[in-house]
Structure formats: C-alpha cells, structure tokens
Write a protein that holds these residues in place. Structure first.
Motif, PDB file in Angstrom:
ATOM      1  N   VAL A  92      12.630 -62.151 -16.511  1.00  0.00           N
ATOM      2  CA  VAL A  92      13.624 -62.942 -17.449  1.00  0.00           C
ATOM      3  C   VAL A  92      13.398 -63.821 -18.289  1.00  0.00           C
ATOM      4  O   VAL A  92      12.467 -64.709 -17.943  1.00  0.00           O
ATOM      5  CB  VAL A  92      14.586 -63.588 -16.104  1.00  0.00           C
ATOM      6  N   TYR A  93      13.889 -63.702 -19.510  1.00  0.00           N
ATOM      7  CA  TYR A  93      13.287 -64.746 -20.387  1.00  0.00           C
ATOM      8  C   TYR A  93      14.466 -65.458 -21.119  1.00  0.00           C
ATOM      9  O   TYR A  93      15.600 -65.100 -20.675  1.00  0.00           O
ATOM     10  CB  TYR A  93      12.817 -63.670 -21.593  1.00  0.00           C
ATOM     11  N   LEU A 133      11.534 -68.233 -26.504  1.00  0.00           N
ATOM     12  CA  LEU A 133      11.161 -69.513 -25.897  1.00  0.00           C
ATOM     13  C   LEU A 133      10.230 -69.034 -24.829  1.00  0.00           C
ATOM     14  O   LEU A 133      10.032 -68.101 -24.208  1.00  0.00           O
ATOM     15  CB  LEU A 133      12.328 -70.282 -25.360  1.00  0.00           C
ATOM     16  N   PRO A 134       9.173 -70.051 -24.996  1.00  0.00           N
ATOM     17  CA  PRO A 134       7.970 -69.879 -23.920  1.00  0.00           C
ATOM     18  C   PRO A 134       8.354 -69.774 -22.312  1.00  0.00           C
ATOM     19  O   PRO A 134       7.701 -69.167 -21.649  1.00  0.00           O
ATOM     20  CB  PRO A 134       7.050 -71.186 -24.096  1.00  0.00           C
ATOM     21  N   TYR A 135       9.703 -70.316 -21.917  1.00  0.00           N
ATOM     22  CA  TYR A 135       9.965 -70.497 -20.514  1.00  0.00           C
ATOM     23  C   TYR A 135      10.507 -68.951 -20.143  1.00  0.00           C
ATOM     24  O   TYR A 135      10.936 -68.087 -20.965  1.00  0.00           O
ATOM     25  CB  TYR A 135      11.248 -71.236 -20.553  1.00  0.00           C
ATOM     26  N   TYR A 136      10.073 -68.553 -18.830  1.00  0.00           N
ATOM     27  CA  TYR A 136      10.609 -67.338 -18.153  1.00  0.00           C
ATOM     28  C   TYR A 136      10.299 -67.298 -16.727  1.00  0.00           C
ATOM     29  O   TYR A 136       9.614 -68.479 -16.254  1.00  0.00           O
ATOM     30  CB  TYR A 136       9.518 -66.098 -18.624  1.00  0.00           C
TER      31      TYR A 136
END
Length: 702
Positions: free
Chosen positions: A104-105, A119-122
């Motif tokens: 999930v990104y 974005l870098p978050y996942y």
C-alpha cells in the motif's frame, strides 16, 4: 462510476467507456467528454473533492490526473505492478494505492506544479504479515483501501483478497486490528423483519463453506463513525464486522470481542454470484443503529439480474442485526455500476439518490419515494419517480445517420426568427426525464433556464438526420444545445390522398440556407424535401416533382416548419446537398455519380447530368461559387472551354467523385466547363474538396 459534491451544491458524476473515454456530467452547462491518449478501459475513477481534478487508473496501470477546467491530462504515472485498489483521501490531494503484491503506497498531486508524485511513505507488508501470521513472500493482493471515518486521516482499513482485514494507524505506524477467516465465530439471531418469500437470513453458525478461505470482492463502511464494516465475498456472502473506532476507549478490548461479525446470505443456493458492488447510506427513518445496503450479486447463479437494497437495524449491537425491508430492482439493461448521491437543495429530505449505470450506456436514477414504492408493489414494476438520463442529442435511439453544423448571421432575419422560436421552445420543453415534479439532479449540457443576455441571438445551429427519416435542429450558439425543431417524415409523408413511397427512408444529406430560412433533406431513396422553417399558418402550395412530371397540391399548414416541395428524380441515394449563396438553387449529388440542379423558387429541375464518373462512383464533394464575371476564372483554367453565360446569376458547380474525377459545370445549363482525373494511389478515395478564394482548389483523399 464516480461522483463528487461541490460548493453551491453542484453535483458531478463521471463514467468511462471501454475505449478510454470518460463522460463527465454535472450541473447546468457542466458536461464534457475526456478522451485518453491511449484507447484502453479504466478500472478506477476518483474525484479529488472540490479541487477540479479527476484521477483515473487504466487497465494498463497508468494513473492519470485530469484537469477538468482544461479538459486534459495534467500529470500521469505508469505503475510497474498491477494496481488492485485505489482510493483518494476525501478533501485532500493524497491517494492510497494497493497492488497485487500486498503493498500500500501513498501518492500526492501537486496542483501548482501539476505533478503526481509517489511519496516515500508505504505500509510495510512484512509487519502486516507478522501480525496476521502469514508468509511474507506469499502475501495476498490488496482488494480495498478505505480511510476510517472520524480518524482525522490517521487510520486506514486495508482488505486483502484472502479475507484478511487490517486497520493501520498511519501516525503511529502500527497495526490496530487484524481480522480474517479465523475470526468467523458468528453470533446473531435469525432475521425476523424480512418479508416473506425472501431467502435473506442472518446466520448464527459457521457453515462448512466458512471454514475454507473466503475471498473478498467488495467492501464499504456501514456507519458514519467507522465502527461497522460491510464486506462482500466471492461466494455471495456479505459479512458485517464490528471494528474499533479512533475514539474507542478500549481498542484492545473491542478487538478481542467475539461478538464482532454476522453474515447475511441472500440465497441458499450452493453456487451464488460474487458481491461485486457494495454501498451504504445512512437510514434517516430509524435510529443511529441502522443503514441501507445497496449491492449487486449474492443471488443464485442463473437468477434474474437485480440490484438489491436492504434496510437494516441493529438496536443492541451488531449481534442483533435484522432486516427491516428488502427491495430488488431489475435494471433496464446489463448492470455496470452504481453510485449514491446525498439529496441536497430543492430535493433535500435526508435521503439518497441512487444512480445506476447499465449497458449500453444508460443512466437511471431512483429517489427515496421510488424505492419506497417498490416495497408496496407485489411485482417489480417500473417506478414513476425513476428516470433515464436523456441525452441532449440522441445518437442511438433513433439512430443518427448524418449531421451538419451551420453558422447563422446573428444580425440577419433568420437569427431573429430562430431566437424567438428558441425562447418559446425552451419554456415549453421538458428539462428532465423524471415524470414527476422533481427535477433531474444532473442537468449536464441540458440548459434549465433561458440565457440572461437581452440581446441573445442564435449564431449556430446543429442539424442531425436519423434512420427513421426525421430531422432535428438545435441551437448550438452555446456548448449546451437546445432543441428547436423536430421535422418528422410524416409532415411530407402523409399528404391527403397521396401516398409518397420512401418518404420515411433514412436521411442521408442535409443543407440549410439562412437567406431563404429553409432546409433541404435528402434520403437514401433519392428524395429531396425542401422545408420553409419560419412559415405562418396559411394555405400554400406543395409541389411533388419527378423526372417526368410536376404536381401541385394545396395544403393548409400550421405555424412553423412547412414543406414546400418534394423531388423524387430517381432511386439512387442522395449523397450531398449544396445551395447557392442566396439559396435560389440547390445542387444534389447522388450515389450513382449523377448531379441535379434544382430551382428552389419555382420547384423545378434545371438540369440532370449523366454519371460523371467512368466507374459510376458516388459524388463525394460539391461546391458552388457565384460571381458577376465567370470568364475571369474560366480563362485561368488550362483546360478552359470557350463559353458565353446568359444574363442573371452566374456561377460554376465544382463536383468531385470518389475516384477523384473533377468536373466543373455551368451552374445554369449543366454544360461541362472543365474536367480532370486526378491521379490517385491504389485503394485511395477522394473524400472532400474545398474552394479557397476564387483561384485555388483544395481536395483531400484517404
């Protein structure tokens, strides 16, 4: 199909075709067709709420952000893996993306830079796998991503194809809840409020089928605070899960409660349809513990296609869930998708509007009154307050065969006459397909009020001919077209005492003349009909002209379009119609390669040529020019022929056939002035010809 709400209570809805087109329909004069550079279907559509952008995900996993104001793609990203879930976070420019590998990104669209960024978050799948007790290399694909309501964006629910349900805390980077097939310890009571002859039941036991892995096919929240989750499965079941909310005092205790899930089963058949669409709306008629569930599927395979609506209550918790009412709607056509609108503005009553999209491209709407009427009907009859979206320009029903866009001099008499007719027609025309006093909630390109400008004049008209022989004309001054006339074949096809065979044949050519305020209509049976559009109630002559005779009939016609003459020279279909500048003559090109010149004023035939093409190819293009001295242009032609034109209107007719044979005729006598065969490539055809000024000729081939 996707919708959004905007300030001022505008509604916008979008749907997509299988060839990469997206239709956007909204409030008055809000209607657009977005065409993707790649003609491939989309599997997801999401509005960025109140920002003027629409996000689409194609079957080839390309994410496109559409600028609705510019009607073009503002930014795009090609995703490497298969996208299996997509959801925009309400009120923001952020999006969740789930893929086939269980990842999930988070994506963000920057409107200032017009850039979509990953974005870098996942969400780390190894953490999910550890909490769920599954093998990370074999992590199942994501099938749904839903931000949890009332969590200020800090929680997101992730559903996996193997039945695993996870709530992830974004701010703390941790798993809040894990649910799955092992938690199917169903508690509840048999539904007592279901109507008789329905198979719907609330189960209180674990069946043999529940002991195997259940695959998730759809899901939605079933409460405003995110405490109830509805999940549809491939085997046709619907599960209601009680989950902890962000405001729960003791999330750990809530997550351990064994009274956390009940099952709805629509049919007792062994093989049932997957629940592929699942939506909910708040039930205003009952307490806060209840909702309406809208879903497609769950019934026995082979049963009639229906959309099911359940009115549910759980007065003392999820274990007391019961069905209050059960409605089945049979769509008009094959079901494609559905969406719910909260009612607002003039229609506000605390309920919802149900929009159903069916194939081929029909949009149906049902309001609360309509759905309530279904409950009182023994049989599934059409509802009086439901309706089908009416296209401003019909294309399929009836089938359009030819169309033409024409300019009108806004300072001329024709424009003034049409403007008066438009004003009257707009006041009388129905602007909604719903047969009740309620308005159709999406007007799109259908105008609902008159232009406010006092000096409004018609500047453009759009005409379309149909397979049933009818012709429609719209005011095309603005993008939202308004119907002016419907010219049916019965106007000239039912002359008292006269049977005109072929009058209702499909329309094949159209021409309009502003100077004479008339329209010429050609059909596939070789007929040409002349209409005076702005006639007054009076007795007038109706002329029927054939190749051998002319008959005159006196008819009493009402105000409006009046048929002046009908020419039936031979049975070859009419390909083209072209009038002179002042409309006193009309050139007719036929499929057999012949051309006829008609005198409009006297309803007579000036001349008919033989087939101009050696191979009897059809006429592909016609052009006429009028001038005071034709000798100048004639003498400039290398193949000019010495000729003398009589006094009066002088002109030339330029004719091109599909095999690129070009002929220039005297506009009054039909005598050949010049001719030439243009060399063509093999298997190519001449399709169009234009006169540039009075000295140049442009032709186009394919």
């Amino acid at each position: 199909m996707e919708y959004r709400r905007r300030p001022q209570f505008w509604r916008v809805i979008s749907s997509n075709d299988s060839d990469g087109r997206i239709k956007v329909i909204g409030g008055e004069y809000v209607e657009a067709l977005l065409v993707s550079p790649k003609h491939i279907p989309f599997k997801n559509l999401e509005f960025l709420q109140n920002q003027g952008f629409l996000v689409s995900v194609s079957n080839e996993n390309e994410i496109q952000v559409w600028d609705l104001g510019q009607r073009q793609v503002a930014s795009s990203i090609k995703w490497e893996s298969n996208i299996t879930a997509f959801k925009a976070i309400h009120g923001t420019s952020y999006m969740y993306l789930g893929d086939e590998h269980g990842m999930v990104y988070v994506l963000k669209y920057d409107a200032d830079q017009r850039k979509l960024t990953n974005l870098p978050y996942y969400v780390p799948r190894n953490v999910i796998a550890e909490e769920a007790g599954i093998s990370s290399p074999n992590h199942p694909s994501v099938v749904g991503v839903l931000p949890q309501p009332c969590s200020q964006g800090n929680r997101v629910l992730i559903a996996y194809v193997n039945g695993l349900i996870v709530i992830w805390d974004v701010s703390d980077d941790k798993v809040v809840l894990v649910r799955g097939n092992k938690d199917l310890q169903l508690q509840g009571e048999t539904a007592s409020g279901s109507p008789e002859n329905k198979n719907l039941e609330v189960s209180d036991c674990v069946s043999e089928s529940d002991k195997v892995e259940k695959e998730i096919s759809s899901l939605c929240w079933a409460s405003n605070d995110g405490s109830i989750l509805a999940v549809g499965y491939v085997d046709g079941d619907i599960m209601f899960w009680a989950v902890p909310t962000a405001t729960s005092k003791n999330n750990q205790q809530a997550s351990k409660s064994h009274k956390n899930v009940v099952k709805l089963q629509l049919s007792s058949g062994e093989k049932r349809l997957p629940v592929i669409v699942l939506h909910w709306s708040e039930n205003q008629s009952h307490s806060a513990r209840g909702c309406k569930i809208f879903f497609y599927g769950g019934d026995q395979i082979g049963s009639k296609e229906t959309l099911t609506i359940l009115d549910l209550e759980w007065p003392s918790g999820i274990e007391s869930l019961k069905c209050v009412s059960h409605v089945d709607i049979t769509p008009n056509g094959s079901f494609a998708d559905m969406v719910l609108f909260p009612t607002v503005g003039e229609m506000e009553n605390g309920g919802s509007l149900l929009f159903v999209l069916t194939n081929p491209g029909q949009l149906l709407v049902y309001d609360d009154a309509c759905l309530a009427a279904f409950n009182s009907q023994d049989e599934k009859k059409p509802c009086a307050s439901s309706g089908q979206y009416v296209m401003p320009i019909p294309i399929v029903a009836p089938c359009m065969t030819v169309s033409k866009l024409s300019l009108v001099d806004r300072d001329g008499e024709f424009s003034k006459a049409l403007s008066k007719i438009v004003s009257t027609a707009k006041l009388k025309a129905p602007h909604t397909p719903i047969r009740s006093s309620k308005k159709w909630p999406l007007t799109g390109g259908i105008p609902s009020r008159l232009p406010e400008a006092a000096d409004y004049e018609v500047e453009r008209v759009y005409m379309a001919g149909y397979q049933d022989g009818s012709v429609r004309m719209w005011d095309a001054t603005y993008p939202a077209l308004s119907l002016i006339f419907v010219l049916g074949a019965e106007i000239y096809g039912k002359v008292p005492g006269i049977d005109i065979a072929g009058a209702s044949a499909p329309v094949s050519a159209l021409e309009i003349c502003s100077f004479t305020q008339s329209v010429a209509i050609g059909n596939e049976c070789g007929m040409v009909c002349l209409f005076k559009l702005t006639g007054t109630s009076n007795e007038m002559s109706f002329n029927i002209v054939t190749e051998t005779e002319k008959k005159v009939h006196t008819l009493h016609q009402a105000d409006g379009p009046q048929c002046m003459a009908l020419f039936s020279l031979f049975s070859s279909p009419v390909c083209l119609l072209q009038s002179t500048e002042f409309g006193n003559r009309l050139a007719v090109g036929f499929k057999c390669g012949r051309v006829a010149m008609l005198d409009v004023g006297t309803s007579s035939v000036l001349f008919i040529t033989d087939s101009l093409s050696r191979s009897n190819c059809s006429v592909s293009s016609l052009a006429m020019i009028s001038f005071t001295d034709t000798n100048t242009l004639i003498n400039n032609s290398k193949e000019s022929t010495s000729m003398s034109l009589n006094d009066g209107e002088k002109g030339l007719v330029f004719i091109m056939t599909r095999d690129a044979y070009l002929a220039v005729l005297d506009g009054r006598t039909g005598h050949m002035v010049s001719s030439q065969s243009i060399p063509q490539k093999k298997e190519s055809s001449a399709i169009s010809m234009y006169i540039l000024g009075k000295s140049f000729l442009l032709w186009i081939r394919k």
